[in-house]
Design a protein around this motif. Sequence first.
Motif, PDB file in Angstrom:
ATOM      1  N   ARG A   1       6.174   9.420  11.611  1.00 24.22           N
ATOM      2  CA  ARG A   1       6.641   8.136  11.086  1.00 24.22           C
ATOM      3  C   ARG A   1       5.912   7.739   9.807  1.00 24.22           C
ATOM      4  NH1 ARG A   1       8.161   4.562   8.920  1.00 24.22           N
ATOM      5  NH2 ARG A   1       9.079   2.585   9.589  1.00 24.22           N
ATOM      6  N   SER A   2       4.695   8.180   9.631  1.00 29.05           N
ATOM      7  CA  SER A   2       3.929   7.816   8.435  1.00 29.05           C
ATOM      8  C   SER A   2       4.430   8.539   7.183  1.00 29.05           C
ATOM      9  CB  SER A   2       2.447   8.134   8.638  1.00 29.05           C
ATOM     10  OG  SER A   2       2.244   9.539   8.763  1.00 29.05           O
ATOM     11  N   GLU A   3       5.298   9.531   7.368  1.00 30.82           N
ATOM     12  CA  GLU A   3       5.779  10.310   6.228  1.00 30.82           C
ATOM     13  C   GLU A   3       6.991   9.695   5.549  1.00 30.82           C
ATOM     14  OE1 GLU A   3       5.684  14.694   6.394  1.00 30.82           O
ATOM     15  OE2 GLU A   3       5.292  14.435   8.538  1.00 30.82           O
ATOM     16  N   VAL A   4       7.584   8.677   6.159  1.00 29.19           N
ATOM     17  CA  VAL A   4       8.777   8.071   5.579  1.00 29.19           C
ATOM     18  C   VAL A   4       8.614   6.555   5.480  1.00 29.19           C
ATOM     19  CG1 VAL A   4      10.325   9.883   6.402  1.00 29.19           C
ATOM     20  CG2 VAL A   4       9.916   7.861   7.829  1.00 29.19           C
ATOM     21  N   ILE A   5       9.367   5.961   4.582  1.00 29.74           N
ATOM     22  CA  ILE A   5       9.460   4.509   4.456  1.00 29.74           C
ATOM     23  C   ILE A   5      10.890   4.136   4.810  1.00 29.74           C
ATOM     24  CG2 ILE A   5       9.187   2.507   2.937  1.00 29.74           C
ATOM     25  CD1 ILE A   5       6.608   4.063   3.391  1.00 29.74           C
ATOM     26  N   ILE A   6      11.034   3.194   5.745  1.00 24.63           N
ATOM     27  CA  ILE A   6      12.352   2.782   6.217  1.00 24.63           C
ATOM     28  C   ILE A   6      12.592   1.323   5.862  1.00 24.63           C
ATOM     29  CG2 ILE A   6      13.816   2.393   8.235  1.00 24.63           C
ATOM     30  CD1 ILE A   6      12.301   4.655   9.613  1.00 24.63           C
ATOM     31  N   GLY A   7      13.738   1.077   5.250  1.00 26.19           N
ATOM     32  CA  GLY A   7      14.185  -0.288   5.001  1.00 26.19           C
ATOM     33  C   GLY A   7      15.465  -0.542   5.774  1.00 26.19           C
TER      34      GLY A   7
ATOM     35  N   ARG B   1      11.969  10.385   0.606  1.00 28.16           N
ATOM     36  CA  ARG B   1      11.196   9.860   1.733  1.00 28.16           C
ATOM     37  C   ARG B   1      11.461   8.371   1.985  1.00 28.16           C
ATOM     38  NH1 ARG B   1      11.111  14.494   2.072  1.00 28.16           N
ATOM     39  NH2 ARG B   1       9.356  15.921   2.399  1.00 28.16           N
ATOM     40  N   TYR B   2      12.376   7.764   1.231  1.00 27.94           N
ATOM     41  CA  TYR B   2      12.776   6.381   1.503  1.00 27.94           C
ATOM     42  C   TYR B   2      14.206   6.390   2.020  1.00 27.94           C
ATOM     43  CZ  TYR B   2      14.192   1.544   1.165  1.00 27.94           C
ATOM     44  OH  TYR B   2      14.681   0.305   1.487  1.00 27.94           O
ATOM     45  N   PHE B   3      14.436   5.702   3.155  1.00 25.22           N
ATOM     46  CA  PHE B   3      15.751   5.658   3.790  1.00 25.22           C
ATOM     47  C   PHE B   3      16.129   4.210   4.061  1.00 25.22           C
ATOM     48  CE2 PHE B   3      13.714   9.671   4.739  1.00 25.22           C
ATOM     49  CZ  PHE B   3      14.670  10.572   4.311  1.00 25.22           C
TER      50      PHE B   3
ATOM     51  N   ALA C   1       0.821  -1.213   0.000  1.00 26.97           N
ATOM     52  CA  ALA C   1       0.000   0.000   0.000  1.00 26.97           C
ATOM     53  C   ALA C   1       0.854   1.261   0.000  1.00 26.97           C
ATOM     54  CB  ALA C   1      -0.913   0.001   1.231  1.00 26.97           C
ATOM     55  N   TYR C   2       2.177   1.098   0.066  1.00 23.63           N
ATOM     56  CA  TYR C   2       3.061   2.259   0.183  1.00 23.63           C
ATOM     57  C   TYR C   2       3.308   2.948  -1.153  1.00 23.63           C
ATOM     58  CZ  TYR C   2       4.290   0.192   4.717  1.00 23.63           C
ATOM     59  OH  TYR C   2       4.256  -0.338   5.977  1.00 23.63           O
ATOM     60  N   GLU C   3       3.351   4.284  -1.106  1.00 23.93           N
ATOM     61  CA  GLU C   3       3.851   5.095  -2.201  1.00 23.93           C
ATOM     62  C   GLU C   3       5.240   5.569  -1.790  1.00 23.93           C
ATOM     63  OE1 GLU C   3       2.761   6.481  -5.243  1.00 23.93           O
ATOM     64  OE2 GLU C   3       1.126   5.021  -5.301  1.00 23.93           O
ATOM     65  N   VAL C   4       6.228   5.394  -2.643  1.00 23.13           N
ATOM     66  CA  VAL C   4       7.600   5.770  -2.303  1.00 23.13           C
ATOM     67  C   VAL C   4       8.166   6.728  -3.340  1.00 23.13           C
ATOM     68  CG1 VAL C   4       8.127   3.662  -1.033  1.00 23.13           C
ATOM     69  CG2 VAL C   4       8.513   3.732  -3.501  1.00 23.13           C
ATOM     70  N   THR C   5       9.098   7.556  -2.901  1.00 21.37           N
ATOM     71  CA  THR C   5       9.797   8.423  -3.841  1.00 21.37           C
ATOM     72  C   THR C   5      10.758   7.586  -4.676  1.00 21.37           C
ATOM     73  OG1 THR C   5      11.359   8.901  -2.035  1.00 21.37           O
ATOM     74  CG2 THR C   5       9.637  10.518  -2.478  1.00 21.37           C
ATOM     75  N   ARG C   6      10.952   7.985  -5.906  1.00 29.11           N
ATOM     76  CA  ARG C   6      11.766   7.181  -6.816  1.00 29.11           C
ATOM     77  C   ARG C   6      13.254   7.263  -6.517  1.00 29.11           C
ATOM     78  NH1 ARG C   6      11.541   6.523 -12.601  1.00 29.11           N
ATOM     79  NH2 ARG C   6      12.337   4.505 -11.901  1.00 29.11           N
ATOM     80  N   MET C   7      13.648   8.166  -5.623  1.00 28.79           N
ATOM     81  CA  MET C   7      15.022   8.157  -5.126  1.00 28.79           C
ATOM     82  C   MET C   7      14.987   8.004  -3.614  1.00 28.79           C
ATOM     83  SD  MET C   7      18.232  10.821  -5.699  1.00 28.79           S
ATOM     84  CE  MET C   7      18.431  10.319  -7.424  1.00 28.79           C
ATOM     85  N   GLY C   8      15.890   7.186  -3.096  1.00 27.72           N
ATOM     86  CA  GLY C   8      16.033   7.024  -1.667  1.00 27.72           C
ATOM     87  C   GLY C   8      17.461   7.336  -1.267  1.00 27.72           C
TER      88      GLY C   8
END
Length: 332
Positions: A90-96, A64-66, A12-19
Amino acid sequence: MSLPTVKFGKSAYEVTRMGLGLAALGRPGYITLTHNEDISDYDVAEMETHAHAVLDSAWHAGIRYFDAARSYGKAEQFLGSWLRSREIDRSEVIIGSKWGYTYTADWQVKAETHEVKEHSLSVLQRQWAETLSFLGYTPNLYQIHSATLDSGVLDNRAVLNELGKLKAGGTLIGLTLSGANQSQTLEKALGVMMDGVRLFDSVQVTWNLLERSTTAILREARRLGLAVIVKEAVANGRLTSSNHEQDFQSQMQLLKTEATRLGTTIDALALAAVLAQEWATIVLSGAANSQHLEANVKAFDVRWDEIAENALASLEEMPEAYWAERSQLSWN
């Protein structure tokens, strides 16, 4: 500033194309060509301040992806403290993050062994607990760090079952690849099923103008619904103006010619080549300072075209040659 976004695989996540990958920010030593110039003060507090400054630059650039890992020194701690100190929702970023390597350099630039790889159940369980503690957040994505056929991790039912439990708990599961057999490893991973559902939600792979051997299998992975994260798009600095190796000068001239024609820098050109691939979900910047990060983001302004594709096709190396060259890069 806002960057283009894309759906992260079937999630369900939308991510920025650059992390932003934190491999060069969380520890004193790394194999990027100019790491010793990018970071010179190795005091832990100073490195945390420096990492926060680069994270600030990434945030203001729209990233927004780290992406961190247990073996990136204190990268998880630095990322967690940055999120808290900047009061970022926390909902504003996606963390891997990743498990499978243990950092062993003891905060030294030069070490006999910088990291030790072990894809066992006990390491997974220990490092998952460490990630939660040091990061201070549950990552959206947890990845096997550098899965290979030799490590046997894709046949380890105890590990796969444990990853399945994490997936059932809401964490996406991925794997990262390295080495000349990336394609074969990914092909095997695509067949790993848990209760009739494909285990892996994403794959992180080395792909760049020099190493394109995974192109066909990445198209298949994307077709099957995996998100594709591309690392080492500038080949640890080889695809930047910092590469002064004499035996790379003819290739460098090709890069300079196309960068000049398109009004950009060599690093942005290399990143734009990845962004142009229809199967690529995210390309990681591995910037070790804000100047490099800001230059990397300019890849979105590059109009990658057929002329560039044809002009730079000859840069591709055989996988064995590429990975042999990478293995010779020194920690600095």
